[in-house]
Scaffold this motif. Sequence first.
Motif, PDB file in Angstrom:
ATOM      1  N   GLN A 247       8.113  76.345  31.770  1.00  0.00           N
ATOM      2  CA  GLN A 247       7.064  75.593  31.014  1.00  0.00           C
ATOM      3  C   GLN A 247       6.894  75.578  29.611  1.00  0.00           C
ATOM      4  O   GLN A 247       7.142  76.580  29.064  1.00  0.00           O
TER       5      GLN A 247
ATOM      6  N   ASP B  81       1.972  76.231  25.037  1.00  0.00           N
ATOM      7  CA  ASP B  81       0.925  75.759  24.739  1.00  0.00           C
ATOM      8  C   ASP B  81       0.718  75.640  23.134  1.00  0.00           C
ATOM      9  O   ASP B  81       1.175  76.371  22.320  1.00  0.00           O
TER      10      ASP B  81
ATOM     11  N   ARG C 288      -9.383  71.210  25.990  1.00  0.00           N
ATOM     12  CA  ARG C 288      -7.938  71.373  26.504  1.00  0.00           C
ATOM     13  C   ARG C 288      -7.584  70.071  26.753  1.00  0.00           C
ATOM     14  O   ARG C 288      -8.324  69.356  27.489  1.00  0.00           O
ATOM     15  N   LEU C 289      -6.285  69.892  26.391  1.00  0.00           N
ATOM     16  CA  LEU C 289      -5.793  68.389  26.507  1.00  0.00           C
ATOM     17  C   LEU C 289      -4.504  68.769  27.464  1.00  0.00           C
ATOM     18  O   LEU C 289      -3.330  69.341  26.870  1.00  0.00           O
ATOM     19  N   SER C 290      -4.400  68.659  28.850  1.00  0.00           N
ATOM     20  CA  SER C 290      -3.698  69.164  29.766  1.00  0.00           C
ATOM     21  C   SER C 290      -2.210  68.235  29.344  1.00  0.00           C
ATOM     22  O   SER C 290      -2.180  66.984  29.326  1.00  0.00           O
ATOM     23  N   GLY C 291      -0.952  69.017  29.424  1.00  0.00           N
ATOM     24  CA  GLY C 291       0.184  68.259  29.230  1.00  0.00           C
ATOM     25  C   GLY C 291       0.574  67.852  27.853  1.00  0.00           C
ATOM     26  O   GLY C 291       1.686  67.306  27.568  1.00  0.00           O
ATOM     27  N   GLU C 292      -0.182  68.188  26.814  1.00  0.00           N
ATOM     28  CA  GLU C 292       0.238  67.532  25.483  1.00  0.00           C
ATOM     29  C   GLU C 292       0.693  68.645  24.775  1.00  0.00           C
ATOM     30  O   GLU C 292       0.734  68.380  23.375  1.00  0.00           O
TER      31      GLU C 292
ATOM     32  N   GLY D 280       3.314  72.049  28.217  1.00  0.00           N
ATOM     33  CA  GLY D 280       2.279  73.054  27.980  1.00  0.00           C
ATOM     34  C   GLY D 280       0.881  72.187  27.754  1.00  0.00           C
ATOM     35  O   GLY D 280       1.211  71.055  27.902  1.00  0.00           O
ATOM     36  N   ASP D 281       0.125  72.948  27.290  1.00  0.00           N
ATOM     37  CA  ASP D 281      -1.390  72.197  27.000  1.00  0.00           C
ATOM     38  C   ASP D 281      -1.654  72.217  25.565  1.00  0.00           C
ATOM     39  O   ASP D 281      -0.970  73.175  24.750  1.00  0.00           O
TER      40      ASP D 281
ATOM     41  N   TYR E  32      -4.680  72.824  22.770  1.00  0.00           N
ATOM     42  CA  TYR E  32      -6.060  73.374  22.713  1.00  0.00           C
ATOM     43  C   TYR E  32      -6.397  72.878  21.346  1.00  0.00           C
ATOM     44  O   TYR E  32      -5.821  73.451  20.288  1.00  0.00           O
TER      45      TYR E  32
END
Length: 375
Positions: A111, A114, A225-229, A240-241, A243
């Motif tokens: 993965q 972040d 949190r912006l998932s997958g960004e 990753g995410d 923040y």
Amino acid sequence: MSKQDYYEVLGVSRDASEREIKKAYKRLAMKYHPDRTKGDKELEVKFKEIQEAYEILADSQKRAAYDQYGHAGVDPNRGGGAGHADFGDIFGDVFGDIFGGGGRRRSQARQGADLRYNLEMSLEDAVRGKHVEIEVPALHECEECHGSGAKKGTSPKTCPTCHGQGQVQMRQGFFAVQQTCPTCSGRGKIISDPCRKCHGQGRVERSKTLSVKIPAGVDTGDRIRLSGEGEAGELGGPAGDLYVQVHVRPHPIFKRDGNNLSCDVPISFTTAALGGEVEVPTLDGKVKLKVSPETQTGRQFRLRGKGVKSVRSGVQGDLMCKVVVETPVNLNQRQKDLLKELDDSMGTGDEAAKYRPKEKGFFDGVKRFFDDLTS
């Protein structure tokens, strides 16, 4: 000589779960292992019995045959093929979760990391919320090799050192330690002909612009949190995410405490003594604040619903206005004479105390303090 029941050897019931069987074997194997029994032949035999029992009961098919036919169902001389497990295999299976995997193949995909973006904003924007555009530098999947890291038309090859496991096992006596493969750095694959664009990394760095909705009521320390960004994953792994870390700049007028706001409101000596109305700023505009007669410095007035609406509960906070009585400055002679006349009109001693009770209380306390010291 008849063999002992395998369930009795491990000390478990016949309906024991796989987990219970494995747990019992771990305990007995560590107790009776030859490295610990120091050449005791009788205990070595015991250890082999434990190994044999575990080899049968840990295998669902062999266990079913044993449950139905007993030792005859798993006798290697009759085609059952139980035998004794190789010590290396048992070591990896039983003690692997203690020392990091025990030879189990790990996923090569990783993965992405972040990311954190520090966002500074004004108190007004934090209270009302807004959409902001941010530019974030991050690692993205290489478009040329689609993340493989290999030159177009080629593909990564299985690492000859770890055989695709990503790890190698180092054994020292009774213990084994898993280490990252030094040849492939844990990827399980090697790239002999790397991609020219990403140089074999599978990812390239570039910036992207994101539109972020900041909800009303956020405060310093809140994270969005912006998932997958975040950064792209390696070898097909998920991204990753991102923040977004909020930091609210100090305000020239207001201070924030949770959902409440506070500010200092200077008032004149006359307004404090006689009462009146003063204009007070809020985030929604000016409002009138009624000041009671004989108001002292430090008194707080609460304006309900003029604070911050909580981003979590939706509760609306209040605005706390602390009054600060301002002493007149730059007085002319006429003004000084009027103040002197006012002071004289209040008299002295007990007569003046009714106009200045705090002053009298203070000096009475000072007098008692020194009387106690000399008594």
